[in-house]
Design an enzyme around this catalytic site. Structure first.
Site, PDB file in Angstrom:
ATOM      1  N   THR A 138       4.170   2.981   2.727  1.00  0.00           N
ATOM      2  CA  THR A 138       3.097   1.931   2.374  1.00  0.00           C
ATOM      3  C   THR A 138       2.795   2.176   1.178  1.00  0.00           C
ATOM      4  O   THR A 138       2.224   3.272   0.558  1.00  0.00           O
ATOM      5  CB  THR A 138       2.137   2.270   3.323  1.00  0.00           C
ATOM      6  OG1 THR A 138       2.556   2.207   4.910  1.00  0.00           O
ATOM      7  CG2 THR A 138       0.930   1.487   3.300  1.00  0.00           C
ATOM      8  N   LYS A 195       2.105  -5.281   5.118  1.00  0.00           N
ATOM      9  CA  LYS A 195       1.832  -3.798   5.769  1.00  0.00           C
ATOM     10  C   LYS A 195       0.226  -3.181   5.466  1.00  0.00           C
ATOM     11  O   LYS A 195      -0.250  -2.724   6.026  1.00  0.00           O
ATOM     12  CB  LYS A 195       2.780  -2.688   5.365  1.00  0.00           C
ATOM     13  CG  LYS A 195       2.570  -1.187   5.769  1.00  0.00           C
ATOM     14  CD  LYS A 195       2.665  -1.217   7.332  1.00  0.00           C
ATOM     15  CE  LYS A 195       1.908   0.116   7.800  1.00  0.00           C
ATOM     16  NZ  LYS A 195       3.051   1.058   7.693  1.00  0.00           N
TER      17      LYS A 195
END
Length: 319
Positions: free
Chosen positions: A115, A191
């Site tokens: 991420t 995300k």
């Protein structure tokens, strides 16, 4: 566009039945489960990589082989699944002095599931392209259970060539592969938006549980009612179960949401879209980290309310 993950059939790794050489860098909650599924998939020759001896031992216990540094991966590795926490870790694992780049076959695909900000994904993709490598921006959701069961949701963007080269790797680990476009950065942006919801939902779940306990409702009864009523959420049901068990073993740690909600705030500033709920949730995770809970399961952000109100939380069954 969504595609159901498909397992690689016999000989699917490469033409002629030769095995596709695959590396998984980062054998944590996500990486270990993914690596084990790849290990069981036909047509793949899998090597794990993790600095932690315990992580390598866990993969070895499943029948896998693992190395401590990416510079020790097999020569000619053709696909790399990167399951480290941050952009900085991904860059070091791929292109740093002990990175994987020198061990990769020409045209190998980098499947980066960390991420990070979209700008970081684009920078990594550009460096990969300069080295003649393919790049798939492919963060995931589903946690340790989803990884172990081979049903991760993959939020991916990249070229058709990158998707095609990555398909034998994504098949065994994914329940769904979402194709979000051909530009690196779209996957990571998705995300980050997802993490806004995840972080806020966990904080709200902990707040509700703490309020109920403080008001005199028995914790198990509180959980049972909410999970059978309209106020339930996936995060409440999943994370508050950890609180009931008194088990703060980190499936996903508090400090992950300190980082990820910072990415949400950065994205909000970039596109001039306010994120006040995410900002407040982040401060709760920061407070939990300040209480020494940074490495504990993210459900235990509830210890912020415990510190304020003095509520008693369920304790882990010693038996």
């Amino acid at each position: 566009m969504a595609e159901k993950g498909q397992g690689a059939g016999p000989g699917a790794g490469k033409a002629g039945g030769a095995s596709l050489r695959v590396a998984v860098i980062g054998l944590g909650n996500i990486g270990l489960g993914a690596a084990c599924n790849l290990l069981r998939a036909p047509g793949l020759d899998v090597t794990g990589c993790d600095l932690g001896e315990a992580a390598r031992a866990a993969f070895a216990a499943e029948g896998g082989r693992a190395v401590a540094g990416a510079e020790a991966l097999p020569e000619g590795t053709e696909a790399v699944l990167v399951c480290v926490v941050s952009a900085a870790q991904a860059r070091a694992a791929l292109f740093g002095p002990r990175g994987a780049a020198s061990r990769l076959a020409p045209g190998a695909v980098l499947i980066v599931s960390s991420t990070m900000a979209a700008a970081d994904a684009r920078a990594l993709a550009a460096e990969a392209a300069a080295r003649g490598l393919l790049y798939l921006d492919a963060p995931v959701s589903g946690g340790a259970v989803g990884a172990r069961e081979g049903r991760l949701s993959v939020m991916a963007s990249g070229s058709e060539a990158a998707f095609a080269k990555a398909a034998p790797v994504l098949g065994p680990i994914a329940g769904k592969v979402w194709k979000l476009g051909d530009a690196p950065g779209l996957g990571t942006t998705m995300k980050v938006v997802h993490q806004l919801l995840a972080g806020v939902h966990i904080a709200a779940a902990a707040e509700a549980m703490a309020l109920g306990i403080k008001a005199g409702i028995e914790p198990q009864a509180l959980y049972d009612v909410v999970t059978n009523a309209a106020g339930n959420s996936w995060m409440f049901e999943n994370r508050m179960a950890h609180v009931l068990e008194g088990d703060d073993t980190p499936r996903s740690a508090v400090e992950i949401f300190v980082k990820d909600l910072s990415l949400v705030a950065e994205l909000g500033r970039e596109v001039a879209s306010p994120v006040p709920l995410a900002a407040q949730a982040q401060q709760l995770f920061v407070a939990a980290k300040g209480l020494g809970q940074g490495g504990r399961d993210d459900a235990f952000v509830i210890r912020v309310w415990q510190a304020i109100t003095g509520i008693a939380l369920p304790e882990k069954d010693a038996s």
